[in-house]
Scaffold this motif. Structure first.
Motif, PDB file in Angstrom:
ATOM      1  N   THR A   1      72.789  27.762  49.367  1.00  0.00           N
ATOM      2  CA  THR A   1      71.954  28.475  48.413  1.00  0.00           C
ATOM      3  C   THR A   1      70.513  28.414  48.908  1.00  0.00           C
ATOM      4  O   THR A   1      70.133  27.489  49.621  1.00  0.00           O
ATOM      5  CB  THR A   1      72.044  27.881  46.996  1.00  0.00           C
ATOM      6  OG1 THR A   1      71.746  26.496  47.045  1.00  0.00           O
ATOM      7  CG2 THR A   1      73.427  28.093  46.391  1.00  0.00           C
TER       8      THR A   1
ATOM      9  N   THR B   1      66.446  27.944  49.048  1.00  0.00           N
ATOM     10  CA  THR B   1      65.428  27.047  48.517  1.00  0.00           C
ATOM     11  C   THR B   1      64.135  27.847  48.477  1.00  0.00           C
ATOM     12  O   THR B   1      63.461  27.994  49.498  1.00  0.00           O
ATOM     13  CB  THR B   1      65.270  25.800  49.423  1.00  0.00           C
ATOM     14  OG1 THR B   1      66.534  25.157  49.545  1.00  0.00           O
ATOM     15  CG2 THR B   1      64.244  24.842  48.850  1.00  0.00           C
TER      16      THR B   1
ATOM     17  N   ASP C   1      60.423  29.099  48.271  1.00  0.00           N
ATOM     18  CA  ASP C   1      59.098  28.531  48.520  1.00  0.00           C
ATOM     19  C   ASP C   1      58.087  29.375  47.735  1.00  0.00           C
ATOM     20  O   ASP C   1      58.455  30.331  47.050  1.00  0.00           O
ATOM     21  CB  ASP C   1      58.781  28.507  50.015  1.00  0.00           C
ATOM     22  CG  ASP C   1      58.796  29.886  50.658  1.00  0.00           C
ATOM     23  OD1 ASP C   1      58.861  30.902  49.932  1.00  0.00           O
ATOM     24  OD2 ASP C   1      58.744  29.955  51.891  1.00  0.00           O
TER      25      ASP C   1
ATOM     26  N   TRP D   1      63.246  35.712  44.290  1.00  0.00           N
ATOM     27  CA  TRP D   1      64.345  35.096  43.543  1.00  0.00           C
ATOM     28  C   TRP D   1      64.188  35.305  42.042  1.00  0.00           C
ATOM     29  O   TRP D   1      65.185  35.450  41.326  1.00  0.00           O
ATOM     30  CB  TRP D   1      64.457  33.620  43.901  1.00  0.00           C
ATOM     31  CG  TRP D   1      64.693  33.474  45.377  1.00  0.00           C
ATOM     32  CD1 TRP D   1      63.807  33.021  46.317  1.00  0.00           C
ATOM     33  CD2 TRP D   1      65.875  33.857  46.090  1.00  0.00           C
ATOM     34  NE1 TRP D   1      64.374  33.101  47.564  1.00  0.00           N
ATOM     35  CE2 TRP D   1      65.636  33.605  47.460  1.00  0.00           C
ATOM     36  CE3 TRP D   1      67.097  34.388  45.710  1.00  0.00           C
ATOM     37  CZ2 TRP D   1      66.587  33.856  48.439  1.00  0.00           C
ATOM     38  CZ3 TRP D   1      68.046  34.642  46.678  1.00  0.00           C
ATOM     39  CH2 TRP D   1      67.788  34.384  48.026  1.00  0.00           C
TER      40      TRP D   1
ATOM     41  N   VAL E   1      71.388  29.737  41.160  1.00  0.00           N
ATOM     42  CA  VAL E   1      70.464  30.672  41.802  1.00  0.00           C
ATOM     43  C   VAL E   1      71.145  32.040  41.853  1.00  0.00           C
ATOM     44  O   VAL E   1      72.303  32.153  42.239  1.00  0.00           O
ATOM     45  CB  VAL E   1      70.110  30.217  43.238  1.00  0.00           C
ATOM     46  CG1 VAL E   1      69.178  31.212  43.903  1.00  0.00           C
ATOM     47  CG2 VAL E   1      69.499  28.825  43.234  1.00  0.00           C
TER      48      VAL E   1
END
Length: 152
Positions: free
Chosen positions: A12, A14, A16, A23, A142
């Motif tokens: 998945t 991550t 930033d 996202w 997510v």
């Protein structure tokens, strides 16, 4: 350390600081790309970053895309790359060239429906150049873009 029995162990993202809006929009079911907000430039860019690689402006905005594209490349990993993917083999990883931005390519999976398993499309149906449409699925909290074949 996380116990393998309590999580799916699928890859998945991550997020930033630069990519967080991507996202956030995905969680709302929108495919948006970062674009330079300099009126003399306006270039789309991915992955998101603080500075435009074309004009070096730090001004940016997020533009909604149609979610349409075409398969630029793909692979059927043999054996699966990670143990958590073994149960879903044979699955695919595709590279999608966006309709509005042919230089932007996103990696994802071709599925039969947003919530379908990664192996829901027969590998023989995957063709370079096939037209696809984005769909969104929640994976381990997510929301990620996935792709379905466009209906002809």
């Amino acid at each position: 350390m996380t116990d393998a029995t309590t999580t799916s162990q699928l890859l998945t993202p991550t997020p930033d600081d630069d990519g967080a809006p991507f996202w956030e929009y995905a969680a709302r079911g929108e495919l948006r790309m970062q674009a330079c907000a300099n009126p003399d430039c306006g270039e789309l860019r991915f992955p998101p970053r603080p500075c435009c690689p074309h004009c070096q402006s730090f001004d940016s905005e997020w533009r909604r895309m149609s979610g349409r594209g075409r398969i630029w490349s793909y692979v059927i990993p043999h054996p699966p790359l990670l143990p958590a993917y073994a149960a879903q083999a044979p699955y695919n990883a595709i590279v999608v060239e966006l309709a509005e931005a042919p230089r932007i390519r996103l990696v994802g999976n071709l599925v039969s429906a947003a919530d379908a398993p990664l192996n829901s499309v027969d590998p023989d149906r995957i063709k370079i150049g096939a037209r696809v449409q984005v769909v969104f699925a929640e994976v381990d909290g997510v929301t990620v873009p996935r792709w379905v074949l466009e209906r002809s």
